[in-house]
Motif scaffolding. Structure first.
Motif, short mmCIF file in Angstrom:
data_model
loop_
_atom_site.label_atom_id
_atom_site.label_comp_id
_atom_site.label_asym_id
_atom_site.label_seq_id
_atom_site.Cartn_x
_atom_site.Cartn_y
_atom_site.Cartn_z
N PRO A 123 0.80 -1.20 -0.02
CA PRO A 123 0.16 0.07 0.00
C PRO A 123 0.77 1.32 -0.09
CG PRO A 123 -1.10 -1.75 1.47
CD PRO A 123 0.41 -2.08 1.25
N SER A 124 2.09 1.43 0.57
CA SER A 124 2.87 2.44 0.62
C SER A 124 3.21 2.87 -0.87
CB SER A 124 4.14 2.18 1.33
OG SER A 124 5.00 1.19 0.67
N ALA A 125 3.09 2.09 -1.90
CA ALA A 125 3.14 2.27 -3.23
C ALA A 125 2.03 2.92 -4.05
CB ALA A 125 3.64 1.12 -3.91
N CYS A 126 0.93 2.97 -3.25
CA CYS A 126 -0.28 3.50 -3.65
C CYS A 126 -0.34 5.12 -3.51
CB CYS A 126 -1.46 3.18 -3.04
SG CYS A 126 -2.02 1.35 -3.07
N LEU A 127 0.56 5.65 -2.92
CA LEU A 127 0.33 7.23 -2.46
C LEU A 127 1.64 7.44 -3.07
CD1 LEU A 127 -2.08 7.11 0.55
CD2 LEU A 127 -2.76 7.72 -2.02
N ASN A 128 1.88 9.05 -2.68
CA ASN A 128 3.27 9.53 -2.86
C ASN A 128 3.64 10.03 -1.56
OD1 ASN A 128 3.43 9.34 -5.86
ND2 ASN A 128 2.15 10.86 -6.23
N SER A 129 3.69 11.48 -1.23
CA SER A 129 4.21 11.96 -0.41
C SER A 129 3.39 11.44 1.04
CB SER A 129 4.57 13.56 -0.09
OG SER A 129 3.33 14.01 -0.24
N THR A 130 2.26 11.34 0.96
CA THR A 130 1.20 11.53 1.95
C THR A 130 1.31 9.97 2.49
OG1 THR A 130 -0.46 10.69 0.48
CG2 THR A 130 -0.32 13.04 1.23
N VAL A 131 1.97 8.76 2.29
CA VAL A 131 2.33 7.72 2.87
C VAL A 131 3.87 7.54 2.96
CG1 VAL A 131 2.75 6.24 0.93
CG2 VAL A 131 1.75 5.32 2.84
N SER A 132 4.83 8.61 2.72
CA SER A 132 6.07 8.55 2.80
C SER A 132 6.54 9.79 3.54
CB SER A 132 6.77 8.66 1.57
OG SER A 132 6.37 7.87 0.75
N GLY A 133 5.96 10.15 4.95
CA GLY A 133 6.20 11.06 5.64
C GLY A 133 6.33 12.59 5.12
N LEU A 134 5.29 12.67 4.14
CA LEU A 134 5.27 13.96 3.49
C LEU A 134 6.45 14.51 2.97
CD1 LEU A 134 2.93 15.77 6.27
CD2 LEU A 134 2.08 14.55 4.17
N ILE A 135 7.32 13.64 2.48
CA ILE A 135 8.38 14.14 1.73
C ILE A 135 8.36 13.70 0.20
CG2 ILE A 135 11.00 13.87 1.48
CD1 ILE A 135 9.99 15.00 3.95
N PRO B 198 8.03 -2.64 -14.52
CA PRO B 198 7.37 -3.89 -14.02
C PRO B 198 7.00 -3.60 -12.54
CG PRO B 198 9.86 -4.08 -14.25
CD PRO B 198 9.43 -2.81 -14.39
N GLY B 199 5.83 -4.62 -12.18
CA GLY B 199 5.41 -4.77 -10.69
C GLY B 199 4.51 -3.74 -10.54
N VAL B 200 3.70 -4.19 -9.48
CA VAL B 200 2.64 -3.18 -9.00
C VAL B 200 3.15 -1.81 -8.37
CG1 VAL B 200 0.63 -2.98 -7.29
CG2 VAL B 200 1.29 -5.46 -8.37
N GLY B 201 4.18 -1.82 -7.76
CA GLY B 201 4.64 -0.38 -7.42
C GLY B 201 5.05 0.31 -8.35
N GLU B 202 5.94 -0.25 -9.47
CA GLU B 202 6.33 0.83 -10.53
C GLU B 202 5.04 1.12 -11.20
OE1 GLU B 202 9.49 1.78 -10.98
OE2 GLU B 202 9.55 1.20 -8.85
N THR B 203 4.16 0.29 -11.60
CA THR B 203 2.95 0.49 -12.37
C THR B 203 2.30 1.79 -11.77
OG1 THR B 203 2.92 -1.85 -13.33
CG2 THR B 203 0.97 -0.35 -13.45
N THR B 204 1.95 1.73 -10.44
CA THR B 204 1.54 2.67 -9.58
C THR B 204 2.17 4.09 -10.03
OG1 THR B 204 0.66 1.08 -8.06
CG2 THR B 204 0.50 3.62 -7.40
N ARG B 205 3.43 3.98 -9.95
CA ARG B 205 4.01 5.15 -10.15
C ARG B 205 4.12 5.73 -11.42
NH1 ARG B 205 10.47 4.04 -7.78
NH2 ARG B 205 9.82 4.64 -5.60
N VAL B 206 3.82 4.73 -12.55
CA VAL B 206 3.62 5.40 -13.84
C VAL B 206 2.28 6.23 -13.94
CG1 VAL B 206 3.05 4.59 -16.28
CG2 VAL B 206 5.05 3.57 -15.11
N LEU B 207 1.26 5.78 -13.37
CA LEU B 207 0.12 6.16 -13.38
C LEU B 207 -0.12 7.58 -12.55
CD1 LEU B 207 -2.05 2.88 -13.10
CD2 LEU B 207 -2.14 4.51 -15.14
N LEU B 208 0.75 7.44 -11.45
CA LEU B 208 0.75 8.84 -10.68
C LEU B 208 1.75 9.88 -11.10
CD1 LEU B 208 0.52 7.20 -7.17
CD2 LEU B 208 -1.27 8.36 -8.19
N ARG B 209 2.60 9.58 -11.85
CA ARG B 209 3.67 10.65 -12.18
C ARG B 209 4.39 10.64 -13.49
NH1 ARG B 209 6.55 8.60 -6.92
NH2 ARG B 209 8.21 7.72 -8.37
N ARG B 210 3.94 9.49 -14.28
CA ARG B 210 4.45 9.79 -15.75
C ARG B 210 3.15 9.91 -16.85
NH1 ARG B 210 9.97 8.08 -15.99
NH2 ARG B 210 9.84 8.90 -17.95
N VAL B 211 3.59 9.78 -18.03
CA VAL B 211 2.52 9.79 -18.87
C VAL B 211 2.38 8.19 -19.30
CG1 VAL B 211 1.83 10.39 -21.20
CG2 VAL B 211 2.90 11.98 -19.91
#
Length: 883
Positions: A710-722, A809-822
């Motif tokens: 689940p920590s891959a689902c969000l950005n700063s709000t699950v990483s200490g606001l960093i 590849p992977g759930v975490g990296e795919t989530t990052r693509v959807l949140l931060r890339r095109v």
């Protein structure tokens, strides 16, 4: 005359089509390689097929002359870059044809004290990582034309990846690609012009001939089966391919003048070297002239070598008197020096001279006139001491040497390879002596930037040192003076003291003891840019991803609810993985390790590992977070701070998960460079401990399953606001930590502590299961398989992307693509369940298709839009509404 590709063509249905004379340049062979079954075997390169030196050298020089004609007045500003290992000699010959250009080739051999000027990956190679290690850092920094030389231009991936990596660091307006043959498919041929337009530079191509190789469906599987069939048959009968020498084969004596005290290995009784083994010839190599282009080779070096070659060749000719057919055998990347020696020998002697080199590449040998590799010799690597990380071990090969009718062979190695392995009973010299009556060893001093030696005195000469010491120790253990300082070090001042780590609540929402951030606070700097602008700038080469930040994604109520539900479902599973990786670290790495998370995905995992160690064992482990940036390495000032406050041997690097393993490789390279540049500070272990290792990239992990963290689902709000870390020259000076922002304004949406508390609440219930699993893991083979990297390369080619950096590849990296890339499209394992609910929701919001596929080693893979222009956010390249 039978074409040397007939055997493969008939059995696999492979067809070589192209210009007249293409078959004279190329043959075919098979190799055991998961990426490409066939091997195009050049008849003019001098690698696998012994060839007249004049043909090999002359081919490269003539290509260089065409480059010189193309460049015109700009030739004076050109630099030539060759590829290891196959094209190091070809590239150098091209540089000779260009005449005025300095030369550099990539290398797979790390060299202490030489700063990396870049690196890149070769996707189809068996050994993919290339380093660029010029002695003069300014060599690649000019804006003049860059000439890139490889033996073949097959898909263009390697060269275009190189240009992209170098253009990001050293932008210029003109690139010239040189290859013996252009074998691109019709689909690949249009990419060059598109690529040039994308980076805003001119890109030209010069080759001897062009054509295509037509591969039928299933050729990889058929090729693999054919290799296995022949290797199994050889094993079953006890036979070996013609000329292949089994380990420990006897070596025939061949004359008393071979009994020189430096011969390697005993062949008789009594403990002394047997008569008639190997002769050594001392070459009076010109002092200060590099053995090749690993660290740069200038026109001045070229002039000095040219004047020395006649005398060097005469020395060889005297030792080879009476030999009618001679092979000069080079050594892996050491191709140019043996080639020039062979070419000079050919000019002054009456012998029939041929030239080829040994190689790392495993190829099937078949004794058939229609097959390009008729015989092979197999022997252990003999420059292992040059690879402190152990990557230099394994088998090496010499092809078409046995059975070649040679009366004598001159084996040319550099002094770092004049080792016990070379002279051992199974070594190269022994294998050569089993098939060729006279073996002569010529050692060229390995050029080490910063070293000083006089080849005429012998006092510090690597070649003479190696000759006298190989019987008892590695020749470069004591014989190679080396310094990592520059001439200006005496004028430098010590760097200023680094600040103490940032801590919450002033920086991050974590408790002060949870983590110390070795970062500088850039919270007041405007760094965010719209996703589409960032993607366009990154893919065009106009910016690096670490120079800006994406706009922080703020989850909808539906997505927030999905996160909380996923956390509740997977918390025990994550707790189990946290316990497993922590106990493995405590058992193997240090009794009180120093946890160093790779910010920011590694930080929540590091905090959880610290909590586990505290609750289970009462250990209060130090924990820090540092920045690492793909393509630019780890924050060396953070390493300097850690080395000043802790023993580097106690440091354990921590990350959240592995994808294809890019950061794993980046960390290893960066730490090696830091150790070289900072002798005496201690050595950091490059192994990463991760929560999940679906890519098979590390040996210390909590699980190798690809599931929703689940920590891959969000950005700063699950990483200490960093925020993500930032590395930009106008913000981060040479003595600064990398930067990051603290989004204190998002405190109302922060779930960082909730995530930690929810997972930690399950620690007690998983203790027994963790103990049982760790016991099994510690006894198991956990060596990295890198299967994720292979899968990414396959997907990159199958979907026409041709850039592994755009496959996540992977759930975490795919989530990052959807949140931060095109994103372009999402590949999902058929039948994947709740682990992908949040991916499907994000994909729906962005209008990105989710394609279910079979045989996917990951739960899902995110594909970044491969030909991005602003507005192209969907699979069809049309704009859609982003969240």
């Amino acid at each position: 005359m039978v074409w040397s590709g007939t055997w493969v063509a008939e059995r696999l249905g492979v067809r070589l089509a192209g210009a007249e004379g293409l078959r004279d340049l190329l043959g075919l062979a098979l190799r055991r390689n998961p990426r490409r079954a066939h091997l195009l075997v050049s008849n003019v390169l001098g690698k696998h097929v012994p060839q007249r030196p004049e043909v090999v050298y002359g081919t490269g020089v003539r290509l260089g002359e065409r480059v010189r004609e193309l460049l015109g007045a700009d030739v004076a500003r050109a630099v030539v870059l060759g590829y290891a290992e196959t094209a190091t000699g070809l590239g150098h010959a091209v540089a000779d044809g260009v005449r005025h250009a300095p030369y550099l080739h990539s290398t797979r051999r790390p060299v202490p004290g030489v700063e990396r000027a870049g690196g890149f990956e070769e996707s189809h190679s068996h050994a993919t990582s290339h380093l660029l290690l010029p002695e003069d850092p300014a060599l690649l920094a000019s804006d003049g034309p860059l000439v890139l030389v490889d033996d073949e231009f097959s898909t263009g991936n390697t060269v275009l990846n190189t240009v992209l990596a170098l253009h990001e660091r050293y932008p210029r307006g003109w690139y010239v690609i040189v290859a013996l043959v252009d074998m691109r498919s019709a689909a690949d041929q249009g990419r060059l012009a598109d690529f040039a337009e994308r980076i805003g530079a001119r890109v030209d191509l010069i080759t001897l001939a062009s054509g295509t190789i037509e591969l039928p469906d299933g050729v990889l599987e058929k090729g693999r089966a054919l290799v296995e069939e022949h290797e199994s048959a050889a094993t079953a009968t006890g036979a070996t391919p013609e000329g292949t020498t089994p380990a420990g084969a006897p070596r025939p004596p061949y004359g008393p003048d071979g009994a020189d005290g430096d011969a390697g290995g005993d062949t008789g009784s009594g403990g002394g070297p047997a008569a008639g083994t190997v002769q050594r010839v001392d070459l009076d190599w010109p002092a200060g002239v590099p053995d090749g282009g690993r660290h740069g080779f200038t026109p001045a070096h070229r002039a000095r070598l040219e004047s020395a070659l006649p005398a060097l060749a005469t020395t060889l000719a005297d030792r080879l008197a009476g030999a009618g057919r001679v092979l000069v055998l080079g050594f892996e990347e050491l191709m140019y020096a043996p080639l020039r020696l062979a070419e000079a020998l050919e000019r002054i002697s009456g012998a029939e001279v041929r030239y080829s080199t040994t190689t790392r590449s495993p190829v099937l040998a078949v004794d058939d006139p229609g097959y390009a590799i008729r015989s092979r010799l197999v022997f252990p690597a003999h420059d292992t001491a040059a690879f402190p990380d152990g990557e230099g071990t394994g088998d090496r090969y010499a092809y078409n040497v046995a059975g070649g009718g040679f009366d004598a062979v001159v084996a040319v190695v550099d002094s770092l390879a004049d080792s016990p392995e070379l002279h051992g009973p199974d070594g190269l010299l022994a294998q050569l002596a089993a098939h060729i009556p006279r073996v002569v060893l010529a050692v060229v001093p390995a050029y080490l930037p910063g070293s000083s030696y006089d080849s005429s005195s012998g006092a510090d000469s690597p070649s003479r040192a190696g000759a006298s010491s190989h019987a008892t120790s590695s020749p470069h253990a004591t014989s190679f003076p080396h310094t990592t300082s520059s001439p200006h070090d005496a004028e430098r001042q010590e760097p200023p003291m680094l600040p103490e780590p940032l801590r919450g609540p002033a920086f991050s929402s974590y408790a002060p003891d949870d983590v110390g951030w070795l970062l500088q606070d850039l919270s007041d700097v405007e760094l965010e840019a719209p996703t589409e602008e960032r993607e366009e700038a990154i893919q065009s080469g106009g910016a690096h991803y670490a120079e800006s930040l994406p706009v922080e994604y703020q989850p909808s109520a539906e997505y927030q609810e999905l996160f909380l539900s996923a956390l509740e479902t997977s918390a025990a599973r994550i707790a189990h993985a946290v316990g497993t990786v922590t106990e493995t670290v405590l058992a193997e790495r240090a009794s009180r390790p120093v946890l160093v998370s790779l910010a920011r995905a590694g930080t929540p995992v590091g905090v959880l590992m610290r909590r586990w160690a505290q609750r289970r064992h009462g250990l209060d482990l130090p924990h820090y977070a540092v920045s690492i940036v793909r393509g630019r390495g780890i924050d060396t000032n953070a390493l300097r701070w850690l080395a000043a406050h802790h023993d580097p041997a106690d440091v354990v690097f921590v990350d959240g998960w592995t994808g294809k393993g890019a950061i794993t490789r980046e960390l290893a390279d960066a730490l090696a460079g830091f150790a070289e540049a900072n002798p005496g500070t201690g050595v950091f272990d490059p192994q990463i401990a991760v929560l999940a290792d679906p890519g098979g990239c590390v040996r210390t992990y909590g699980t190798r399953e690809d599931f929703l963290i689940p920590s891959a689902c969000l950005n700063s709000t699950v990483s200490g606001l960093i925020s993500r870390t930032v590395l930009r020259s106008d913000l981060v000076g040479p003595d600064d930590f990398h930067g990051a922002k603290h989004y204190g304004e998002l405190a109302g949406a922060d779930v960082s502590i909730h995530f930690l508390d929810t997972v930690a609440a399950h620690f007690e219930e998983v203790v027994d299961a963790v103990d049982a699993e760790v016991k099994e893991l510690l006894a198991a083979d956990r060596a990295p398989t890198w299967e994720g990297w292979a899968a990414v390369e396959r997907i990159s080619e199958e979907y026409g992307i041709h850039d592994v950096n755009l496959v996540k590849p992977g759930v975490g990296e795919t989530t990052r693509v959807l949140l931060r890339r095109v994103p372009w499209k999402i590949l999902a394992q058929r039948g994947a369940g709740a682990d992908l609910d949040h991916v499907r929701l994000l994909a729906g919001q962005r209008g990105v298709p989710v394609e279910e596929v079979d045989g996917l080693p990951y739960t899902c893979v995110g594909l970044i839009h491969p030909r991005y222009t602003r507005g192209a956010t969907g699979a069809d390249g049309k704009a859609v509404t982003a969240p």
